[in-house]
Write a protein that holds these residues in place. Sequence first.
Motif, PDB file in Angstrom:
ATOM      1  N   GLY A  85       0.809  -1.209   0.000  1.00  0.00           N
ATOM      2  CA  GLY A  85       0.000   0.000   0.000  1.00  0.00           C
ATOM      3  C   GLY A  85       0.844   1.261   0.000  1.00  0.00           C
ATOM      4  N   VAL A  86       1.930   1.254   0.774  1.00  0.00           N
ATOM      5  CA  VAL A  86       2.824   2.412   0.809  1.00  0.00           C
ATOM      6  C   VAL A  86       3.476   2.614  -0.558  1.00  0.00           C
ATOM      7  N   ARG A  87       3.964   1.518  -1.153  1.00  0.00           N
ATOM      8  CA  ARG A  87       4.610   1.621  -2.465  1.00  0.00           C
ATOM      9  C   ARG A  87       3.612   2.070  -3.531  1.00  0.00           C
ATOM     10  N   LEU A  88       2.383   1.604  -3.409  1.00  0.00           N
ATOM     11  CA  LEU A  88       1.345   1.998  -4.361  1.00  0.00           C
ATOM     12  C   LEU A  88       1.027   3.487  -4.241  1.00  0.00           C
ATOM     13  N   ARG A 185     -21.951   0.878 -17.730  1.00  0.00           N
ATOM     14  CA  ARG A 185     -21.478   2.082 -18.407  1.00  0.00           C
ATOM     15  C   ARG A 185     -21.991   3.368 -17.768  1.00  0.00           C
ATOM     16  N   LYS A 186     -22.208   3.298 -16.465  1.00  0.00           N
ATOM     17  CA  LYS A 186     -22.475   4.526 -15.723  1.00  0.00           C
ATOM     18  C   LYS A 186     -21.190   5.346 -15.622  1.00  0.00           C
ATOM     19  N   VAL A 187     -20.049   4.647 -15.617  1.00  0.00           N
ATOM     20  CA  VAL A 187     -18.749   5.292 -15.749  1.00  0.00           C
ATOM     21  C   VAL A 187     -18.015   4.568 -16.873  1.00  0.00           C
ATOM     22  N   THR A 188     -17.210   5.291 -17.630  1.00  0.00           N
ATOM     23  CA  THR A 188     -16.501   4.698 -18.760  1.00  0.00           C
ATOM     24  C   THR A 188     -15.005   4.921 -18.613  1.00  0.00           C
ATOM     25  N   SER A 189     -14.216   4.089 -19.315  1.00  0.00           N
ATOM     26  CA  SER A 189     -12.756   4.169 -19.262  1.00  0.00           C
ATOM     27  C   SER A 189     -12.284   4.220 -17.816  1.00  0.00           C
ATOM     28  N   PHE A 190     -12.804   3.311 -17.010  1.00  0.00           N
ATOM     29  CA  PHE A 190     -12.570   3.334 -15.566  1.00  0.00           C
ATOM     30  C   PHE A 190     -11.952   2.004 -15.147  1.00  0.00           C
ATOM     31  N   PRO A 191     -10.608   1.914 -15.055  1.00  0.00           N
ATOM     32  CA  PRO A 191      -9.978   0.641 -14.731  1.00  0.00           C
ATOM     33  C   PRO A 191     -10.187   0.238 -13.272  1.00  0.00           C
ATOM     34  N   VAL A 192     -10.332  -1.064 -13.048  1.00  0.00           N
ATOM     35  CA  VAL A 192     -10.445  -1.626 -11.701  1.00  0.00           C
ATOM     36  C   VAL A 192      -9.334  -2.667 -11.556  1.00  0.00           C
ATOM     37  N   VAL A 193      -8.407  -2.420 -10.654  1.00  0.00           N
ATOM     38  CA  VAL A 193      -7.229  -3.267 -10.493  1.00  0.00           C
ATOM     39  C   VAL A 193      -7.244  -3.906  -9.114  1.00  0.00           C
ATOM     40  N   LEU A 194      -7.003  -5.211  -9.068  1.00  0.00           N
ATOM     41  CA  LEU A 194      -6.882  -5.942  -7.809  1.00  0.00           C
ATOM     42  C   LEU A 194      -5.406  -6.204  -7.534  1.00  0.00           C
ATOM     43  N   THR A 228      -2.994  -8.210 -10.286  1.00  0.00           N
ATOM     44  CA  THR A 228      -1.540  -8.200 -10.374  1.00  0.00           C
ATOM     45  C   THR A 228      -0.914  -8.117  -8.986  1.00  0.00           C
ATOM     46  N   ASP A 229       0.359  -8.475  -8.906  1.00  0.00           N
ATOM     47  CA  ASP A 229       1.154  -8.261  -7.694  1.00  0.00           C
ATOM     48  C   ASP A 229       2.154  -7.126  -7.884  1.00  0.00           C
ATOM     49  N   ASP A 230       2.190  -6.572  -9.078  1.00  0.00           N
ATOM     50  CA  ASP A 230       3.205  -5.593  -9.469  1.00  0.00           C
ATOM     51  C   ASP A 230       2.643  -4.175  -9.355  1.00  0.00           C
ATOM     52  N   VAL A 231       3.184  -3.394  -8.417  1.00  0.00           N
ATOM     53  CA  VAL A 231       2.725  -2.025  -8.218  1.00  0.00           C
ATOM     54  C   VAL A 231       2.881  -1.204  -9.491  1.00  0.00           C
ATOM     55  N   GLU A 232       4.020  -1.347 -10.156  1.00  0.00           N
ATOM     56  CA  GLU A 232       4.264  -0.580 -11.377  1.00  0.00           C
ATOM     57  C   GLU A 232       3.264  -0.940 -12.470  1.00  0.00           C
ATOM     58  N   GLU A 233       2.908  -2.221 -12.568  1.00  0.00           N
ATOM     59  CA  GLU A 233       1.906  -2.621 -13.563  1.00  0.00           C
ATOM     60  C   GLU A 233       0.551  -2.013 -13.245  1.00  0.00           C
ATOM     61  N   ALA A 234       0.175  -1.994 -11.984  1.00  0.00           N
ATOM     62  CA  ALA A 234      -1.113  -1.406 -11.589  1.00  0.00           C
ATOM     63  C   ALA A 234      -1.173   0.062 -11.996  1.00  0.00           C
ATOM     64  N   ILE A 235      -0.092   0.781 -11.768  1.00  0.00           N
ATOM     65  CA  ILE A 235      -0.058   2.196 -12.118  1.00  0.00           C
ATOM     66  C   ILE A 235      -0.085   2.377 -13.630  1.00  0.00           C
TER      67      ILE A 235
END
Length: 264
Positions: A85-88, A185-194, A228-235
């Motif tokens: 969480g801190v790194r994110l 589609r109440k919101v669009t272009s809205f990524p959700v990352v786990l 993902t487990d990769d902070v950089e990939e999530a960003i």
Amino acid sequence: MNTIRPERRQGPSLVRGSLVPDSTHDQRLLDRRGPADWVHMDPWRVLRIQAEFVEGFGALAELPPAVTVFGSARTKPDSGEYDMGVRLGRGLAEAGYAVITGGGPGCMEAANKGALEAGGVSVGLGIELPHEQSMNPYVDLGVEFRYFFVRKTMFVKYSSGFITLPGGFGTLDELFEALTLVQTRKVTSFPVVLMGTRFWGPMVSWIKDTLLAEGKISPPDVELIRCTDDVEEAIRIIVEADRLRSETETVERESVEQTVADAQ
């Protein structure tokens, strides 16, 4: 000897001791029991709800692009999830995003801490609960809400996407509400990352093997979730979605401008 008195935040107010009520504003709003005086009380509650929307919009309107980070309030500071969480939070701030959380401890505190330490904007949107959960010390801008649905609106309205760390019922509620808004589609272009494949993997498998297999969702719905487990990939996922949204908006604006020019 000092006695620790109970306390609770109620919107912008703080009450302690005997002034702490037995229920929250949400509980009283949703309670259908008792005499019919709720018929006369609920219209007045609308004014308080309206005031919360106005206060939230006013406080958050000038935020830079932001990302909401969800996760458990029970995560310990010495855990790998807290470190993630801190790194994110740090990575999002370095990428130019404000970090919005629920303002509490655990994963929320971790993301706020990372954002603050990186010089970014750290935001906490708190909620009145039966057992007080104070705003964590890494929040630059904190807004306290009485009603969950007002708070949820703020999470979505001022975010470019959601990143979800491991969490419990509250985290799942926020996650699936976000997915529903994107699916419909109440919101669009809205990524959700786990974040956390070990934690979220079984749920993702159930979504594919049960919901999709039994026709409860469509194949494109599965693609709404990135794990993902990769902070950089999530960003990167957030940044790429923002880039595509910006390009789409530019094309649409130029198309409208060309249509107007042709008509003249």
